[in-house]
Design a protein around this motif. Structure first.
Motif, PDB file in Angstrom:
ATOM      1  N   ASP A 226       0.907  -1.153  -0.052  1.00  8.51           N
ATOM      2  CA  ASP A 226       0.220  -0.133   0.042  1.00  8.51           C
ATOM      3  C   ASP A 226       0.960   1.087   0.076  1.00  8.51           C
ATOM      4  N   GLU A 227       0.401   2.231  -0.482  1.00  7.65           N
ATOM      5  CA  GLU A 227       0.919   3.582  -0.401  1.00  7.65           C
ATOM      6  C   GLU A 227       1.130   4.359   0.915  1.00  7.65           C
ATOM      7  N   ASP A 228       0.250   3.876   1.772  1.00  7.34           N
ATOM      8  CA  ASP A 228       0.279   4.713   2.954  1.00  7.34           C
ATOM      9  C   ASP A 228       1.380   4.238   4.159  1.00  7.34           C
ATOM     10  N   LEU A 229       2.398   3.663   3.531  1.00  6.41           N
ATOM     11  CA  LEU A 229       3.351   3.404   4.670  1.00  6.41           C
ATOM     12  C   LEU A 229       3.095   2.097   5.723  1.00  6.41           C
ATOM     13  N   GLN A 230       1.810   1.716   5.481  1.00 14.19           N
ATOM     14  CA  GLN A 230       1.348   0.583   6.405  1.00 14.19           C
ATOM     15  C   GLN A 230       2.204  -0.608   6.072  1.00 14.19           C
ATOM     16  N   HIS A 231       2.859  -0.838   4.955  1.00 10.51           N
ATOM     17  CA  HIS A 231       3.626  -1.784   4.492  1.00 10.51           C
ATOM     18  C   HIS A 231       5.167  -1.276   4.464  1.00 10.51           C
ATOM     19  N   PRO A 232       6.045  -1.517   5.515  1.00 11.75           N
ATOM     20  CA  PRO A 232       7.437  -0.994   5.349  1.00 11.75           C
ATOM     21  C   PRO A 232       8.441  -1.396   4.381  1.00 11.75           C
ATOM     22  N   PRO A 233       8.617  -0.582   3.332  1.00 15.61           N
ATOM     23  CA  PRO A 233       9.437  -1.437   2.507  1.00 15.61           C
ATOM     24  C   PRO A 233      10.701  -1.798   2.882  1.00 15.61           C
ATOM     25  N   GLU A 234      11.443  -1.484   3.940  1.00 17.02           N
ATOM     26  CA  GLU A 234      12.610  -1.992   4.621  1.00 17.02           C
ATOM     27  C   GLU A 234      12.314  -3.395   4.824  1.00 17.02           C
ATOM     28  N   CYS A 235      11.369  -3.984   4.984  1.00 12.53           N
ATOM     29  CA  CYS A 235      11.008  -5.488   5.160  1.00 12.53           C
ATOM     30  C   CYS A 235      10.705  -6.215   4.219  1.00 12.53           C
ATOM     31  N   ILE A 236      11.032  -5.702   2.992  1.00  6.66           N
ATOM     32  CA  ILE A 236      10.910  -6.436   1.611  1.00  6.66           C
ATOM     33  C   ILE A 236      12.088  -7.508   1.629  1.00  6.66           C
ATOM     34  N   PRO A 237      13.305  -7.087   2.150  1.00  3.40           N
ATOM     35  CA  PRO A 237      14.278  -8.116   1.975  1.00  3.40           C
ATOM     36  C   PRO A 237      14.193  -9.302   3.125  1.00  3.40           C
ATOM     37  N   ALA A 238      13.240  -9.053   4.194  1.00  4.37           N
ATOM     38  CA  ALA A 238      13.019 -10.322   5.079  1.00  4.37           C
ATOM     39  C   ALA A 238      11.945 -11.211   4.414  1.00  4.37           C
ATOM     40  N   LEU A 239      10.926 -10.660   3.399  1.00  2.00           N
ATOM     41  CA  LEU A 239      10.024 -11.429   2.882  1.00  2.00           C
ATOM     42  C   LEU A 239      10.873 -12.221   1.642  1.00  2.00           C
ATOM     43  N   LEU A 240      11.582 -11.834   0.987  1.00  2.00           N
ATOM     44  CA  LEU A 240      12.362 -12.319  -0.091  1.00  2.00           C
ATOM     45  C   LEU A 240      13.033 -13.426   0.625  1.00  2.00           C
ATOM     46  N   THR A 241      14.001 -13.137   1.771  1.00  3.04           N
ATOM     47  CA  THR A 241      14.625 -14.343   2.406  1.00  3.04           C
ATOM     48  C   THR A 241      13.694 -15.327   2.993  1.00  3.04           C
ATOM     49  N   TYR A 242      12.831 -15.106   3.377  1.00  2.00           N
ATOM     50  CA  TYR A 242      11.847 -16.120   3.971  1.00  2.00           C
ATOM     51  C   TYR A 242      11.112 -16.862   2.864  1.00  2.00           C
ATOM     52  N   ALA A 243      10.982 -16.356   1.626  1.00  2.00           N
ATOM     53  CA  ALA A 243      10.262 -16.982   0.547  1.00  2.00           C
ATOM     54  C   ALA A 243      11.172 -17.926  -0.234  1.00  2.00           C
ATOM     55  N   VAL A 244      12.553 -17.602  -0.342  1.00  2.00           N
ATOM     56  CA  VAL A 244      13.666 -18.443  -0.892  1.00  2.00           C
ATOM     57  C   VAL A 244      13.986 -19.655   0.265  1.00  2.00           C
ATOM     58  N   THR A 245      14.261 -19.222   1.175  1.00  2.00           N
ATOM     59  CA  THR A 245      14.805 -20.174   2.265  1.00  2.00           C
ATOM     60  C   THR A 245      13.537 -21.455   2.522  1.00  2.00           C
ATOM     61  N   HIS A 246      12.285 -21.173   2.212  1.00  7.72           N
ATOM     62  CA  HIS A 246      11.230 -22.014   2.534  1.00  7.72           C
ATOM     63  C   HIS A 246      10.627 -22.494   1.029  1.00  7.72           C
ATOM     64  N   SER A 247      11.295 -22.008   0.099  1.00  8.17           N
ATOM     65  CA  SER A 247      10.784 -22.659  -1.262  1.00  8.17           C
ATOM     66  C   SER A 247       9.279 -22.228  -1.524  1.00  8.17           C
ATOM     67  N   LEU A 248       8.960 -20.967  -1.136  1.00  6.53           N
ATOM     68  CA  LEU A 248       7.467 -20.654  -1.238  1.00  6.53           C
ATOM     69  C   LEU A 248       7.248 -19.698  -2.635  1.00  6.53           C
ATOM     70  N   ASP A 249       6.198 -19.782  -3.172  1.00  8.28           N
ATOM     71  CA  ASP A 249       5.738 -18.814  -4.343  1.00  8.28           C
ATOM     72  C   ASP A 249       5.077 -17.543  -4.189  1.00  8.28           C
ATOM     73  N   VAL A 250       4.491 -17.567  -2.754  1.00  9.08           N
ATOM     74  CA  VAL A 250       3.613 -16.353  -2.361  1.00  9.08           C
ATOM     75  C   VAL A 250       4.027 -16.551  -0.769  1.00  9.08           C
ATOM     76  N   VAL A 251       4.399 -15.183  -0.365  1.00 12.91           N
ATOM     77  CA  VAL A 251       4.441 -14.964   0.970  1.00 12.91           C
ATOM     78  C   VAL A 251       3.604 -13.682   1.461  1.00 12.91           C
ATOM     79  N   TYR A 252       2.757 -13.659   2.165  1.00 13.74           N
ATOM     80  CA  TYR A 252       1.959 -12.762   2.848  1.00 13.74           C
ATOM     81  C   TYR A 252       2.656 -12.104   4.191  1.00 13.74           C
ATOM     82  N   ALA A 253       2.455 -10.794   4.404  1.00 18.23           N
ATOM     83  CA  ALA A 253       2.921 -10.363   5.649  1.00 18.23           C
ATOM     84  C   ALA A 253       1.739 -10.719   6.662  1.00 18.23           C
TER      85      ALA A 253
END
Length: 372
Positions: A138-165
């Motif tokens: 979302d555009e209202d800073l509800q979703h912090p961009p600095e947490c994108i690397p954590a989502l990427l790490t979690y997706a890759v290390t757990h072999s996922l195709d979709v990761v939701y916060a």
């Protein structure tokens, strides 16, 4: 601080939910452009925008900070583009977006002809993306961009195709609003019969091929997250602290009561509703019950004619049970066929071929950084 420590610190900060103060973000200094021969894994960001003028500059600055950190880490992935989809905003969001576009070559702006809603705007942005991974926020800073690397790490290390916060705190700081959101998802999960409904969140990190495939088949009545479930079941959640600052500060939300009802209707239309199958099952059980009881009563009437004292009511009740069960069963079958046609109309695929080979490169790099 070593580069590897910086990456791990950002991941751990998001995992524990300590997001920084957005008001102190600044655009990082210019950085050298990578060697174009490098085979980088590209990440695209997609942001639907509606009345987001007060937040857009801070949001882009936060994205630029993430992009800068990935550059100096020489990571095998890069923030390739941020696509902002203006959904006919009623404020001056489009003017700010054009200004930001002129300042950052990786910022792209799409302007819809009229207001279509958050889901269609998100689908439009995803269809214009080119990244190996796509992150929607979302555009209202509800979703912090600095947490994108954590989502990427979690997706890759757990072999996922979709990761939701996964919010681990009251997002709206309103007991009524937060409880209503939970009840809404719980009700839709039971009606839709989809175990992933409780995971749905607009802060998503999606493998690019899955994201664009789901967007390509999405119609005006398709719920995008349901469409994602058509293409993969490798879906996970990552715990984060999320705050809806717009609602907390201004008591404004993108969805009113009628909007939530339309939201629920779109989700049900896109789902194989288990209630229909349950109705057919109940009708079939009633049909079998009527046949069984009828046979038993006929047997008793022939061998023990004086056992049934009241005449007529038993046969009438059995006929109602039999034909009522038969009608429910046949209607359930007819609705099941209609549902199959509807799913095909909605674009539900027969299969999807996917390439996850890049995950090994990311896993190797992440393991090296953690060990350093």
């Amino acid at each position: 601080m070593p580069i590897s420590s910086k990456f791990v610190e950002n991941h751990d900060r998001c995992e524990t939910g300590r997001s920084p103060n957005m008001t102190h973000l600044h655009t990082p200094p210019s950085i050298p452009i990578r060697n174009p021969q490098q085979n980088l894994i590209r990440v695209s960001l997609v942001v639907p925008v509606y009345r987001g003028a007060p937040y857009l500059r801070d949001l882009v600055n936060a994205m630029a900070q993430v992009r800068h950190e990935w550059e100096i880490q020489s990571a095998p992935f890069a923030l390739a583009e941020a696509i902002f989809v203006d959904d006919a905003s009623t404020d001056h969001s489009i003017d700010i977006l054009e200004e930001l576009k002129s300042q950052h070559t990786w910022v792209r702006v799409l302007q819809l002809s009229r207001n279509f809603g958050q889901h269609p705007a998100t689908v439009a942005g995803i269809l214009h993306s080119s990244g190996d991974w796509v992150c929607t926020l979302d555009e209202d800073l509800q979703h912090p961009p600095e947490c994108i690397p954590a989502l990427l790490t979690y997706a890759v290390t757990h072999s996922l195709d979709v990761v939701y916060a996964k919010p681990i705190n009251p997002v709206h700081e309103s007991p009524l609003r937060d409880m209503g959101s939970r009840l809404f998802k719980s009700l839709n999960r039971r009606l839709a019969g989809n175990p992933h409904v409780r995971r749905f969140n607009s802060f998503r990190f999606i493998r690019g091929s899955v994201a664009r495939s789901a967007a390509a088949v999405s119609s005006a009545e398709t719920y995008y997250d349901i469409a994602l479930c058509w293409f993969t079941n490798r879906i996970g959640r990552f715990p984060l602290v999320l705050k809806d600052r717009r609602f907390i500060d201004q008591h404004q939300s993108g969805y009113n009561f009628w909007g939530l009802l339309r939201h629920a209707r779109r989700m049900l239309v896109s789902s194989k509703v288990d209630v229909l199958r349950a109705g057919a099952a109940v009708g079939f059980i009633a049909l079998l019950g009527a046949m069984g009881i009828g046979g038993l009563l006929l047997f008793c009437k022939l061998l023990f004619p004086d056992l049934i004292q009241v005449q007529g009511w038993t046969s009438l009740s059995l006929m109602i049970l039999f034909f009522g069960g038969l009608s429910s069963f046949m209607m359930g079958i007819a609705l099941e066929y209609i549902l199959i046609i509807l799913m095909k109309t909605q674009g539900q695929p027969t299969f999807l071929v996917i390439d996850r080979s890049q995950d090994q490169t990311l896993k190797g790099w992440l393991e090296q950084r953690r060990a350093a």
